[in-house]
Design an enzyme around this catalytic site. Structure first.
Site, mmCIF file in Angstrom:
data_model
loop_
_atom_site.group_PDB
_atom_site.id
_atom_site.type_symbol
_atom_site.label_atom_id
_atom_site.label_comp_id
_atom_site.label_asym_id
_atom_site.label_seq_id
_atom_site.Cartn_x
_atom_site.Cartn_y
_atom_site.Cartn_z
ATOM 1 N N ASN A 154 -15.720 -50.533 41.897
ATOM 2 C CA ASN A 154 -16.726 -49.486 41.682
ATOM 3 C C ASN A 154 -18.019 -49.951 42.342
ATOM 4 O O ASN A 154 -18.726 -50.799 41.801
ATOM 5 C CB ASN A 154 -16.922 -49.272 40.169
ATOM 6 C CG ASN A 154 -18.031 -48.277 39.875
ATOM 7 O OD1 ASN A 154 -18.494 -47.561 40.767
ATOM 8 N ND2 ASN A 154 -18.455 -48.233 38.622
ATOM 9 N N LYS A 205 -20.671 -48.301 42.745
ATOM 10 C CA LYS A 205 -21.863 -47.656 42.160
ATOM 11 C C LYS A 205 -22.778 -47.148 43.283
ATOM 12 O O LYS A 205 -22.296 -46.685 44.310
ATOM 13 C CB LYS A 205 -22.599 -48.623 41.226
ATOM 14 C CG LYS A 205 -21.661 -49.283 40.231
ATOM 15 C CD LYS A 205 -22.382 -49.966 39.120
ATOM 16 C CE LYS A 205 -21.372 -50.715 38.275
ATOM 17 N NZ LYS A 205 -21.866 -51.111 36.992
ATOM 18 N N HIS A 223 -17.635 -42.911 33.224
ATOM 19 C CA HIS A 223 -18.199 -44.262 33.245
ATOM 20 C C HIS A 223 -19.373 -44.319 32.270
ATOM 21 O O HIS A 223 -20.101 -43.327 32.103
ATOM 22 C CB HIS A 223 -18.664 -44.612 34.669
ATOM 23 C CG HIS A 223 -18.998 -46.062 34.826
ATOM 24 N ND1 HIS A 223 -20.209 -46.586 34.421
ATOM 25 C CD2 HIS A 223 -18.280 -47.106 35.311
ATOM 26 C CE1 HIS A 223 -20.219 -47.886 34.656
ATOM 27 N NE2 HIS A 223 -19.062 -48.228 35.202
ATOM 28 N N GLU A 258 -22.200 -45.502 32.513
ATOM 29 C CA GLU A 258 -23.499 -45.151 33.121
ATOM 30 C C GLU A 258 -23.650 -43.632 33.193
ATOM 31 O O GLU A 258 -24.755 -43.111 33.042
ATOM 32 C CB GLU A 258 -23.621 -45.823 34.505
ATOM 33 C CG GLU A 258 -23.852 -47.324 34.354
ATOM 34 C CD GLU A 258 -23.310 -48.186 35.484
ATOM 35 O OE1 GLU A 258 -23.026 -47.662 36.574
ATOM 36 O OE2 GLU A 258 -23.155 -49.408 35.251
ATOM 37 N N GLU A 286 -13.865 -50.419 28.965
ATOM 38 C CA GLU A 286 -15.052 -51.128 29.444
ATOM 39 C C GLU A 286 -16.054 -51.269 28.299
ATOM 40 O O GLU A 286 -16.841 -50.345 28.045
ATOM 41 C CB GLU A 286 -15.713 -50.339 30.574
ATOM 42 C CG GLU A 286 -14.830 -50.158 31.786
ATOM 43 C CD GLU A 286 -15.637 -50.088 33.071
ATOM 44 O OE1 GLU A 286 -15.371 -50.915 33.954
ATOM 45 O OE2 GLU A 286 -16.547 -49.258 33.182
ATOM 46 N N GLY A 309 -22.020 -55.329 33.864
ATOM 47 C CA GLY A 309 -23.183 -55.761 34.640
ATOM 48 C C GLY A 309 -24.030 -56.808 33.931
ATOM 49 O O GLY A 309 -25.140 -57.115 34.374
ATOM 50 N N SER A 359 -17.859 -57.301 33.876
ATOM 51 C CA SER A 359 -18.141 -58.635 34.412
ATOM 52 C C SER A 359 -16.886 -59.432 34.779
ATOM 53 O O SER A 359 -16.819 -60.643 34.549
ATOM 54 C CB SER A 359 -19.023 -59.422 33.449
ATOM 55 O OG SER A 359 -20.273 -58.771 33.290
HETATM 56 C C1 PEP Z 1 -18.256 -51.236 36.116
HETATM 57 O O1 PEP Z 1 -19.271 -50.756 36.613
HETATM 58 O O2 PEP Z 1 -17.315 -50.480 35.847
HETATM 59 C C2 PEP Z 1 -18.225 -52.670 35.853
HETATM 60 C C3 PEP Z 1 -17.233 -53.139 35.161
HETATM 61 O O3 PEP Z 1 -19.270 -53.420 36.368
HETATM 62 P P1 PEP Z 1 -19.359 -55.040 36.387
HETATM 63 O O4 PEP Z 1 -18.047 -55.558 36.893
HETATM 64 O O5 PEP Z 1 -20.493 -55.336 37.297
HETATM 65 O O6 PEP Z 1 -19.614 -55.460 34.973
#
Ligand code: PEP
Length: 256
Positions: free
Chosen positions: A9, A11, A96, A98, A168, A174, A214
């Site tokens: 992803n 973003k 997601h 976000e 998630e 992040g 992460s």
């Molecule tokens: C994500 O945006 O779906 C995500 C898991 O980000 P990160 O790996 O940076 O935590």
């Protein structure tokens, strides 16, 4: 047997043709010996057409990060799933955290988008997960159960089989804090149990559930070796070809 799936992803990063080309052209040759993982790059809308040209004869599928639930019309600033499909997009991330938190997307809206995506043959990657306060208050399973019931409302077993679920935990996205493999597996088992109640065992056991939050080359193997973790959705570490490759390799090796 569930084939693992890794989604990158990007973003709102790698959004110009040059920077996305550079990343994809470094990644493609690394993946020649990878057969046991489905790979998706969810790029910004601005580079989807360029990315399609670069990826079309490779084992990497193209994904979008969002879409609207109508085909066309007076929806300024929105993107039609049909447009995505026509330019070669195969996957779309929906719900997601976000989108849920910053853009106030509700489970009901995500459910509408999900049905629309399925109707145009886009494969949805649907994100669910709890906030830190919810986990600390012991409400993780309650939140996940609610999201499953509302987001997957009125879907058939056949439709569920086209969906990838991304668990998630929002506190891990992040932040550099990863759920331990045990914490993640506990929730993946819980999700599968709920899916079994809702859609029967045979269907539930075929649905892929990714972990996201992460993921890095250093923790990927331990996460993917858990029985119910079928790959991952990767944000930060998907921006560099080498780190994404290491994560894909870990998923490839976890498929037995
Ligand atoms: C994500 O945006 O779906 C995500 C898991 O980000 P990160 O790996 O940076 O935590």
């Amino acid at each position: 047997m569930r084939k693992p799936i890794i989604g990158g992803n990007w973003k709102m990063n790698r959004g110009t043709p040059n920077e996305s080309r550079e990343m994809l052209e470094s990644l493609i040759p690394l993946l020649e010996e990878i057969y046991n993982v489905d790979i998706v790059i969810a790029a910004p809308f601005t580079v989807l057409t360029n990315a399609y040209e670069i990826l079309k004869n490779t084992n990497i599928k193209l994904g979008a990060q969002n879409m609207y639930f109508e085909d066309k019309g007076a929806y300024t600033g929105e993107i039609s799933p049909k447009f995505l499909k026509e330019i070669g997009v195969e996957y779309v991330i929906l719900g997601h955290s976000e989108r849920r938190d910053i853009f106030k997307e509700s489970d009901a809206l995500i459910n509408k988008k999900l049905k629309k995506a399925l109707s145009v043959n886009l494969n949805p990657i649907v994100c669910i997960g709890e906030h830190l306060e919810e986990r600390e208050a012991g409400k993780t399973k309650e939140v996940i159960k609610y999201q499953i019931n509302e987001t997957f409302k009125d879907l058939t077993k056949e439709e569920m089989l086209k969906i990838v679920i991304a668990y998630e935990p929002i506190w891990a996205i992040g932040t550099g804090i990863t759920a331990t493999p045990e914490q993640a597996e506990e929730i993946h088992i819980f999700i599968r149990e709920k899916l079994r109640n809702k859609f029967e065992m045979e269907t539930a056991d075929l649905i892929r559930i990714q972990y996201g939050g992460s993921i890095k080359p250093s923790n990927a193997e331990d996460l993917f070796n858990k029985k119910n973790i079928d790959g991952g959705l990767v944000g930060g570490a998907s921006l560099q070809a080498d780190s994404l490759f290491q994560i894909i390799k870990a998923a490839n090796n976890s498929f037995k």
